[in-house]
Design a protein around this motif. Structure first.
Motif, PDB file in Angstrom:
ATOM      1  N   ASP A   1       2.162   3.179 -15.198  1.00  0.00           N
ATOM      2  CA  ASP A   1       2.963   1.999 -14.875  1.00  0.00           C
ATOM      3  C   ASP A   1       2.425   1.267 -13.653  1.00  0.00           C
ATOM      4  OD1 ASP A   1       4.622   2.646 -16.970  1.00  0.00           O
ATOM      5  OD2 ASP A   1       6.038   3.769 -15.713  1.00  0.00           O
ATOM      6  N   ALA A   2       1.764   1.977 -12.759  1.00  0.00           N
ATOM      7  CA  ALA A   2       1.275   1.344 -11.538  1.00  0.00           C
ATOM      8  C   ALA A   2      -0.019   0.573 -11.743  1.00  0.00           C
ATOM      9  CB  ALA A   2       1.075   2.402 -10.451  1.00  0.00           C
ATOM     10  N   VAL A   3      -0.789   0.889 -12.797  1.00  0.00           N
ATOM     11  CA  VAL A   3      -2.095   0.256 -12.982  1.00  0.00           C
ATOM     12  C   VAL A   3      -1.995  -1.267 -13.109  1.00  0.00           C
ATOM     13  CG1 VAL A   3      -4.037   0.029 -14.593  1.00  0.00           C
ATOM     14  CG2 VAL A   3      -3.275   2.293 -13.859  1.00  0.00           C
ATOM     15  N   PRO A   4      -1.141  -1.836 -13.989  1.00  0.00           N
ATOM     16  CA  PRO A   4      -1.106  -3.315 -14.096  1.00  0.00           C
ATOM     17  C   PRO A   4      -0.723  -3.983 -12.778  1.00  0.00           C
ATOM     18  CG  PRO A   4       0.013  -2.281 -15.962  1.00  0.00           C
ATOM     19  CD  PRO A   4      -0.235  -1.202 -14.966  1.00  0.00           C
ATOM     20  N   GLU A   5       0.253  -3.449 -12.077  1.00  0.00           N
ATOM     21  CA  GLU A   5       0.662  -4.053 -10.813  1.00  0.00           C
ATOM     22  C   GLU A   5      -0.440  -3.942  -9.771  1.00  0.00           C
ATOM     23  OE1 GLU A   5       4.364  -2.542  -9.506  1.00  0.00           O
ATOM     24  OE2 GLU A   5       5.432  -2.970 -11.386  1.00  0.00           O
ATOM     25  N   LEU A   6      -1.146  -2.804  -9.751  1.00  0.00           N
ATOM     26  CA  LEU A   6      -2.225  -2.651  -8.781  1.00  0.00           C
ATOM     27  C   LEU A   6      -3.390  -3.597  -9.076  1.00  0.00           C
ATOM     28  CD1 LEU A   6      -2.286   1.223  -8.244  1.00  0.00           C
ATOM     29  CD2 LEU A   6      -1.785  -0.537  -6.535  1.00  0.00           C
ATOM     30  N   ARG A   7      -3.671  -3.825 -10.332  1.00  0.00           N
ATOM     31  CA  ARG A   7      -4.728  -4.790 -10.671  1.00  0.00           C
ATOM     32  C   ARG A   7      -4.364  -6.180 -10.152  1.00  0.00           C
ATOM     33  NH1 ARG A   7      -8.806  -3.158 -13.864  1.00  0.00           N
ATOM     34  NH2 ARG A   7      -8.550  -1.317 -15.192  1.00  0.00           N
ATOM     35  N   GLU A   8      -3.120  -6.554 -10.333  1.00  0.00           N
ATOM     36  CA  GLU A   8      -2.671  -7.857  -9.846  1.00  0.00           C
ATOM     37  C   GLU A   8      -2.692  -7.909  -8.316  1.00  0.00           C
ATOM     38  OE1 GLU A   8       1.291 -10.752 -10.169  1.00  0.00           O
ATOM     39  OE2 GLU A   8       1.134  -8.901 -11.349  1.00  0.00           O
TER      40      GLU A   8
ATOM     41  N   GLU B   1       0.827  -1.208   0.000  1.00  0.00           N
ATOM     42  CA  GLU B   1       0.000   0.000   0.000  1.00  0.00           C
ATOM     43  C   GLU B   1       0.863   1.260   0.000  1.00  0.00           C
ATOM     44  OE1 GLU B   1      -3.737  -1.952   2.521  1.00  0.00           O
ATOM     45  OE2 GLU B   1      -2.290  -0.624   3.488  1.00  0.00           O
ATOM     46  N   VAL B   2       1.890   1.274   0.826  1.00  0.00           N
ATOM     47  CA  VAL B   2       2.761   2.446   0.883  1.00  0.00           C
ATOM     48  C   VAL B   2       3.531   2.607  -0.420  1.00  0.00           C
ATOM     49  CG1 VAL B   2       4.625   3.567   2.157  1.00  0.00           C
ATOM     50  CG2 VAL B   2       2.932   2.219   3.377  1.00  0.00           C
ATOM     51  N   GLN B   3       3.941   1.496  -1.017  1.00  0.00           N
ATOM     52  CA  GLN B   3       4.643   1.566  -2.300  1.00  0.00           C
ATOM     53  C   GLN B   3       3.748   2.165  -3.377  1.00  0.00           C
ATOM     54  OE1 GLN B   3       5.211  -2.046  -4.591  1.00  0.00           O
ATOM     55  NE2 GLN B   3       7.376  -1.541  -4.932  1.00  0.00           N
ATOM     56  N   ALA B   4       2.479   1.764  -3.403  1.00  0.00           N
ATOM     57  CA  ALA B   4       1.549   2.313  -4.391  1.00  0.00           C
ATOM     58  C   ALA B   4       1.382   3.819  -4.201  1.00  0.00           C
ATOM     59  CB  ALA B   4       0.200   1.605  -4.281  1.00  0.00           C
TER      60      ALA B   4
ATOM     61  N   SER C   1      -8.303   1.926  -3.498  1.00  0.00           N
ATOM     62  CA  SER C   1      -8.266   3.386  -3.634  1.00  0.00           C
ATOM     63  C   SER C   1      -7.117   3.830  -4.539  1.00  0.00           C
ATOM     64  CB  SER C   1      -8.132   4.023  -2.251  1.00  0.00           C
ATOM     65  OG  SER C   1      -8.002   5.424  -2.354  1.00  0.00           O
ATOM     66  N   SER C   2      -5.950   3.232  -4.353  1.00  0.00           N
ATOM     67  CA  SER C   2      -4.803   3.597  -5.205  1.00  0.00           C
ATOM     68  C   SER C   2      -5.065   3.231  -6.654  1.00  0.00           C
ATOM     69  CB  SER C   2      -3.539   2.893  -4.696  1.00  0.00           C
ATOM     70  OG  SER C   2      -3.202   3.332  -3.400  1.00  0.00           O
ATOM     71  N   LEU C   3      -5.714   2.084  -6.884  1.00  0.00           N
ATOM     72  CA  LEU C   3      -6.031   1.687  -8.261  1.00  0.00           C
ATOM     73  C   LEU C   3      -7.008   2.668  -8.895  1.00  0.00           C
ATOM     74  CD1 LEU C   3      -5.965  -0.286 -10.643  1.00  0.00           C
ATOM     75  CD2 LEU C   3      -7.735  -1.627  -9.487  1.00  0.00           C
ATOM     76  N   MET C   4      -8.018   3.098  -8.155  1.00  0.00           N
ATOM     77  CA  MET C   4      -8.989   4.046  -8.700  1.00  0.00           C
ATOM     78  C   MET C   4      -8.336   5.378  -9.031  1.00  0.00           C
ATOM     79  SD  MET C   4     -12.122   3.127  -6.090  1.00  0.00           S
ATOM     80  CE  MET C   4     -13.091   4.563  -6.550  1.00  0.00           C
ATOM     81  N   VAL C   5      -7.460   5.854  -8.153  1.00  0.00           N
ATOM     82  CA  VAL C   5      -6.781   7.131  -8.411  1.00  0.00           C
ATOM     83  C   VAL C   5      -5.879   7.016  -9.633  1.00  0.00           C
ATOM     84  CG1 VAL C   5      -5.120   8.774  -7.482  1.00  0.00           C
ATOM     85  CG2 VAL C   5      -6.933   7.893  -6.026  1.00  0.00           C
ATOM     86  N   ALA C   6      -5.149   5.910  -9.736  1.00  0.00           N
ATOM     87  CA  ALA C   6      -4.254   5.731 -10.880  1.00  0.00           C
ATOM     88  C   ALA C   6      -5.039   5.695 -12.189  1.00  0.00           C
ATOM     89  CB  ALA C   6      -3.430   4.453 -10.705  1.00  0.00           C
TER      90      ALA C   6
ATOM     91  N   SER D   1     -11.680   7.423 -16.393  1.00  0.00           N
ATOM     92  CA  SER D   1     -12.596   7.551 -15.258  1.00  0.00           C
ATOM     93  C   SER D   1     -13.618   6.426 -15.223  1.00  0.00           C
ATOM     94  CB  SER D   1     -13.300   8.906 -15.313  1.00  0.00           C
ATOM     95  OG  SER D   1     -13.996   9.056 -16.546  1.00  0.00           O
ATOM     96  N   ALA D   2     -14.000   5.909 -16.385  1.00  0.00           N
ATOM     97  CA  ALA D   2     -14.954   4.801 -16.408  1.00  0.00           C
ATOM     98  C   ALA D   2     -14.361   3.562 -15.740  1.00  0.00           C
ATOM     99  CB  ALA D   2     -15.351   4.487 -17.849  1.00  0.00           C
ATOM    100  N   ALA D   3     -13.093   3.278 -16.002  1.00  0.00           N
ATOM    101  CA  ALA D   3     -12.451   2.135 -15.359  1.00  0.00           C
ATOM    102  C   ALA D   3     -12.305   2.366 -13.858  1.00  0.00           C
ATOM    103  CB  ALA D   3     -11.083   1.877 -15.989  1.00  0.00           C
ATOM    104  N   ALA D   4     -12.089   3.604 -13.459  1.00  0.00           N
ATOM    105  CA  ALA D   4     -11.994   3.896 -12.034  1.00  0.00           C
ATOM    106  C   ALA D   4     -13.325   3.635 -11.338  1.00  0.00           C
ATOM    107  CB  ALA D   4     -11.556   5.347 -11.829  1.00  0.00           C
TER     108      ALA D   4
END
Length: 372
Positions: free
Chosen positions: A192-199, A178-181, A212-217, A224-227
């Motif tokens: 770059d963070a989106v694929p890793e956050l999805r996983e 979480e802190v890394q994200a 939350s980090s995935l939605m912001v990214a 915005s639709a994916a968020a």
């Protein structure tokens, strides 16, 4: 070849053979860089209990509880001593695993246990992020997560004593993720963070902070639709698996995305810290020179327009006209527009008397004037 000469050819420490202990994944011990066999599952459970409390005495009763989840056998204490002797032979250093009442202590030096290295790197990463240094935080957190090889002690049977402590290690790993994200979002690495956050959210779907980090990214990449879809997935999972609604922070983020809150815009990349800029010296401000105070009795009437006008009116109505001394004093008191202060000029008597009081009303007289 002597043993110390052989050790020097391997690049190992001169004071003994090197050991590495690993709990962040399948439990392992490496001696001189090579893994060594650790025996039966119960023997590995004993080693796990000792590594969870390195350099501290673990009582025999606690070791028995960690090894046997069910009712321990009557020979449990004798079995513990047998496992300890086998581990001593495996480690190759008799003083590493020593008997100290009321149990045993396993010595792990600095840099030998991955759990300690992970905890130190995680602490430094959180401290750097709190200080506004996301680049340093990302560096420490990446080093911390690189220590992980799988679930903590995943090849060891989970007893009632070991399970909660191993789960606590897994919780610390989620915290590091979480802190890394958050550090990556602060650095602007949204795409770059989106694929890793999805996983990551797929592996830890109950962590709302990761959602939350995935939605912001996603929002900051323009999707915005994916968020909004990610919020729907999180809400569905929490409702079906846990029977709860998303927390207030995640719900507030959802409303902000719906309203396209400007506060969600991308955070600019922070500049690398450099040497402090020199502070310019203050520029001296010119101070206007104060006029010298008027000396009493000087005859100057500066700033006395009302009194000066009264005197001029009295001179103008006098039947004899002004005297030369009076003209000089009054004329010196008059302001000189369009001329620097302190200048004097010579002018004719007619100009002086006329400019002060106009033509003399009395009889014409011939006077000898000196310039004012």
């Amino acid at each position: 070849m002597r043993l110390d000469a052989y050790v020097s050819t391997l690049g190992l420490p001169e004071d003994g053979l090197s050991l590495r202990f690993g709990l962040l994944g399948p439990i392992e011990v490496r001696k001189n860089g090579r893994p060594v066999p650790l025996g039966s599952p119960k023997q590995r459970a004993l080693l796990t209990a000792l590594l969870l409390e390195p350099n501290r005495v673990v009582s025999i009763d606690r070791l028995v509880t960690a090894v046997w989840d069910e009712e321990p056998p009557h020979s449990a204490v004798a079995n513990i001593r047998t496992y300890v002797n086998r581990l001593r032979c495996t480690l190759g250093e008799g003083d590493r695993l020593a008997a100290r009442p009321p149990g045993y202590v396993l010595t792990a030096h600095s840099g030998e246990l991955d759990v300690t290295e992970f905890a130190d790197a995680l602490r430094q990463g959180r401290k750097a992020l709190a200080a506004g240094r996301p680049e340093a935080a990302l560096r420490h957190l990446s080093a911390a997560l690189a220590r992980w090889r799988g679930a903590p002690a995943e090849d060891v049977p989970r007893s009632a004593a070991l399970g909660p402590r191993l789960d606590a290690l897994a919780e610390q790993r989620c915290l590091a993720l979480e802190v890394q994200a958050e550090a990556r979002l602060m650095l602007g690495e949204h795409a770059d963070a989106v694929p890793e956050l999805r996983e990551t959210v797929a592996a830890h779907p109950t962590r709302e902070r990761l959602w939350s980090s995935l939605m912001v990214a996603l929002y900051r990449t323009g999707d915005s639709a994916a968020a909004l879809s990610a919020y729907g997935q999180a809400r569905t999972f929490l409702a079906e698996e846990l029977g709860v609604e998303p927390g207030p922070e995640l719900a507030e983020l959802h409303r902000s995305i719906l309203n396209r809150d400007p506060a969600l815009c991308a955070v600019p990349r922070l500049p690398a810290p450099g040497p402090p800029h020199p502070v310019p010296e203050p520029v001296p401000v010119p101070v206007a020179r104060a006029e010298p105070p008027l000396v009493a009795g000087s005859g100057r009437l500066l700033g006395r327009d009302l009194e000066l006008n009264q005197i001029m009116a009295a001179i103008a109505t006098s039947p004899r006209g002004p005297s030369p001394s009076t003209v000089r004093r009054v004329w010196a008191s008059r302001p000189w527009p369009c001329m620097p202060s302190g200048w004097r000029r010579r002018t004719s008597p007619a100009a002086c008397s006329t400019s002060i009081c106009g033509p003399f009303p009395g009889p014409a007289r011939t006077r000898r004037w000196r310039g004012c």
